[in-house]
Design a protein around this motif. Structure first.
Motif, PDB file in Angstrom:
ATOM      1  N   GLU A  55       0.851  -1.181   0.000  1.00 57.24           N
ATOM      2  CA  GLU A  55       0.000   0.000   0.000  1.00 57.24           C
ATOM      3  C   GLU A  55       0.890   1.235   0.000  1.00 57.24           C
ATOM      4  O   GLU A  55       1.976   1.240   0.566  1.00 57.24           O
ATOM      5  N   ARG A  56       0.400   2.305  -0.637  1.00 57.70           N
ATOM      6  CA  ARG A  56       1.241   3.482  -0.799  1.00 57.70           C
ATOM      7  C   ARG A  56       0.370   4.717  -0.970  1.00 57.70           C
ATOM      8  O   ARG A  56      -0.743   4.639  -1.486  1.00 57.70           O
ATOM      9  N   ALA A  57       0.911   5.854  -0.572  1.00 59.36           N
ATOM     10  CA  ALA A  57       0.290   7.154  -0.806  1.00 59.36           C
ATOM     11  C   ALA A  57       1.290   8.031  -1.543  1.00 59.36           C
ATOM     12  O   ALA A  57       2.503   7.871  -1.378  1.00 59.36           O
ATOM     13  N   TRP A  58       0.779   8.921  -2.354  1.00 55.27           N
ATOM     14  CA  TRP A  58       1.609   9.933  -3.015  1.00 55.27           C
ATOM     15  C   TRP A  58       0.985  11.289  -2.740  1.00 55.27           C
ATOM     16  O   TRP A  58      -0.208  11.484  -2.961  1.00 55.27           O
ATOM     17  N   ILE A  59       1.807  12.196  -2.290  1.00 56.28           N
ATOM     18  CA  ILE A  59       1.412  13.590  -2.127  1.00 56.28           C
ATOM     19  C   ILE A  59       2.208  14.380  -3.165  1.00 56.28           C
ATOM     20  O   ILE A  59       3.447  14.368  -3.154  1.00 56.28           O
ATOM     21  N   ALA A  60       1.503  15.023  -4.074  1.00 56.35           N
ATOM     22  CA  ALA A  60       2.155  15.896  -5.051  1.00 56.35           C
ATOM     23  C   ALA A  60       2.316  17.254  -4.389  1.00 56.35           C
ATOM     24  O   ALA A  60       1.378  17.776  -3.778  1.00 56.35           O
ATOM     25  N   HIS A  61       3.516  17.807  -4.501  1.00 59.31           N
ATOM     26  CA  HIS A  61       3.755  19.103  -3.851  1.00 59.31           C
ATOM     27  C   HIS A  61       4.777  19.914  -4.624  1.00 59.31           C
ATOM     28  O   HIS A  61       5.550  19.385  -5.425  1.00 59.31           O
ATOM     29  N   CYS A  72      -3.029   3.995  -2.916  1.00 58.84           N
ATOM     30  CA  CYS A  72      -3.227   2.644  -3.423  1.00 58.84           C
ATOM     31  C   CYS A  72      -3.337   1.724  -2.211  1.00 58.84           C
ATOM     32  O   CYS A  72      -2.381   1.601  -1.438  1.00 58.84           O
ATOM     33  N   THR A  73      -4.506   1.121  -2.013  1.00 58.13           N
ATOM     34  CA  THR A  73      -4.704   0.198  -0.908  1.00 58.13           C
ATOM     35  C   THR A  73      -4.807  -1.219  -1.457  1.00 58.13           C
ATOM     36  O   THR A  73      -4.904  -1.424  -2.672  1.00 58.13           O
ATOM     37  N   ARG A  74      -4.819  -2.188  -0.579  1.00 55.29           N
ATOM     38  CA  ARG A  74      -4.818  -3.583  -1.026  1.00 55.29           C
ATOM     39  C   ARG A  74      -5.855  -4.389  -0.253  1.00 55.29           C
ATOM     40  O   ARG A  74      -5.551  -5.007   0.754  1.00 55.29           O
ATOM     41  N   PRO A  75      -7.092  -4.398  -0.742  1.00 61.16           N
ATOM     42  CA  PRO A  75      -8.128  -5.177  -0.056  1.00 61.16           C
ATOM     43  C   PRO A  75      -7.917  -6.687  -0.136  1.00 61.16           C
ATOM     44  O   PRO A  75      -8.435  -7.428   0.686  1.00 61.16           O
ATOM     45  N   SER A  76      -7.151  -7.162  -1.129  1.00 57.96           N
ATOM     46  CA  SER A  76      -6.851  -8.595  -1.239  1.00 57.96           C
ATOM     47  C   SER A  76      -5.514  -8.757  -1.957  1.00 57.96           C
ATOM     48  O   SER A  76      -4.980  -7.796  -2.520  1.00 57.96           O
ATOM     49  N   ASP A  77      -4.986  -9.964  -1.970  1.00 51.69           N
ATOM     50  CA  ASP A  77      -3.707 -10.213  -2.640  1.00 51.69           C
ATOM     51  C   ASP A  77      -3.770  -9.883  -4.127  1.00 51.69           C
ATOM     52  O   ASP A  77      -2.808  -9.378  -4.696  1.00 51.69           O
ATOM     53  N   GLU A  78      -4.904 -10.161  -4.754  1.00 55.93           N
ATOM     54  CA  GLU A  78      -5.015  -9.995  -6.204  1.00 55.93           C
ATOM     55  C   GLU A  78      -5.552  -8.638  -6.633  1.00 55.93           C
ATOM     56  O   GLU A  78      -5.451  -8.280  -7.790  1.00 55.93           O
ATOM     57  N   SER A  79      -6.126  -7.888  -5.708  1.00 55.80           N
ATOM     58  CA  SER A  79      -6.807  -6.650  -6.074  1.00 55.80           C
ATOM     59  C   SER A  79      -6.278  -5.457  -5.290  1.00 55.80           C
ATOM     60  O   SER A  79      -6.191  -5.493  -4.068  1.00 55.80           O
TER      61      SER A  79
END
Length: 160
Positions: A55-61, A72-79
């Protein structure tokens, strides 16, 4: 997009900005009440507390000025799931949304997701056009009452 925009991961102070800007802009543009900001706060809290390496976040600045974000989160291994995508109004039409979406899609692929999903509203026409140009397809659309307003929820996905 100007070349002086940088992208970084979530840092202290960013979560408050993400929630505040979502709340203010969705109130201004959609008439959504405070429950929308509460939704974003809940998503942020879960992201921060349970975040994994997938999982990751991006802050544009630009310097100290925050210009946009995407998660980007990860509710399951494939999705993987795109969340809390926002571009400040002054930065819309500059290519910043494309740059943020590129980072989210690439990260989802690199971490082994087979598909990327997202949830949005029909009123976000520019976002829908961006997703369609990138190959996302709408898989569900339904009218609902949300955050004090009638709206049409949409679910989109793309195979990675």
């Amino acid at each position: 997009m100007t070349g002086d925009v940088e992208f970084r991961d979530l840092e202290p102070g960013d979560a408050g900005w993400v929630a505040s800007r979502h709340g203010a802009l969705y109130w201004r543009d959609e008439g959504y009440d405070i429950r929308f900001e509460a939704l974003v706060l809940g998503l942020l809290a879960r992201f921060i507390e349970t975040r994994t390496a997938h999982e990751r976040a991006w802050i544009a600045h630009r310097g100290d000025e925050r210009l946009g974000c995407i998660f980007c989160t990860r509710p399951s291994d494939e999705s993987a799931k795109l969340r809390m995508f926002l571009v400040e109004p002054a930065m819309r039409g500059t290519g910043l949304a494309d740059a943020l979406l590129d980072r989210c899609m690439a990260f989802a692929r690199e971490t082994g997701a087979r598909r990327l999903t997202l949830w949005t509203h029909e009123s976000h026409g520019a976002a829908g056009r961006l997703y369609a140009r990138r190959g996302f397809r709408m898989v569900d659309s339904k009218p609902v009452e949300a955050f004090g307003q009638p709206t049409v929820e949409q679910s989109w996905e793309i195979a990675l």
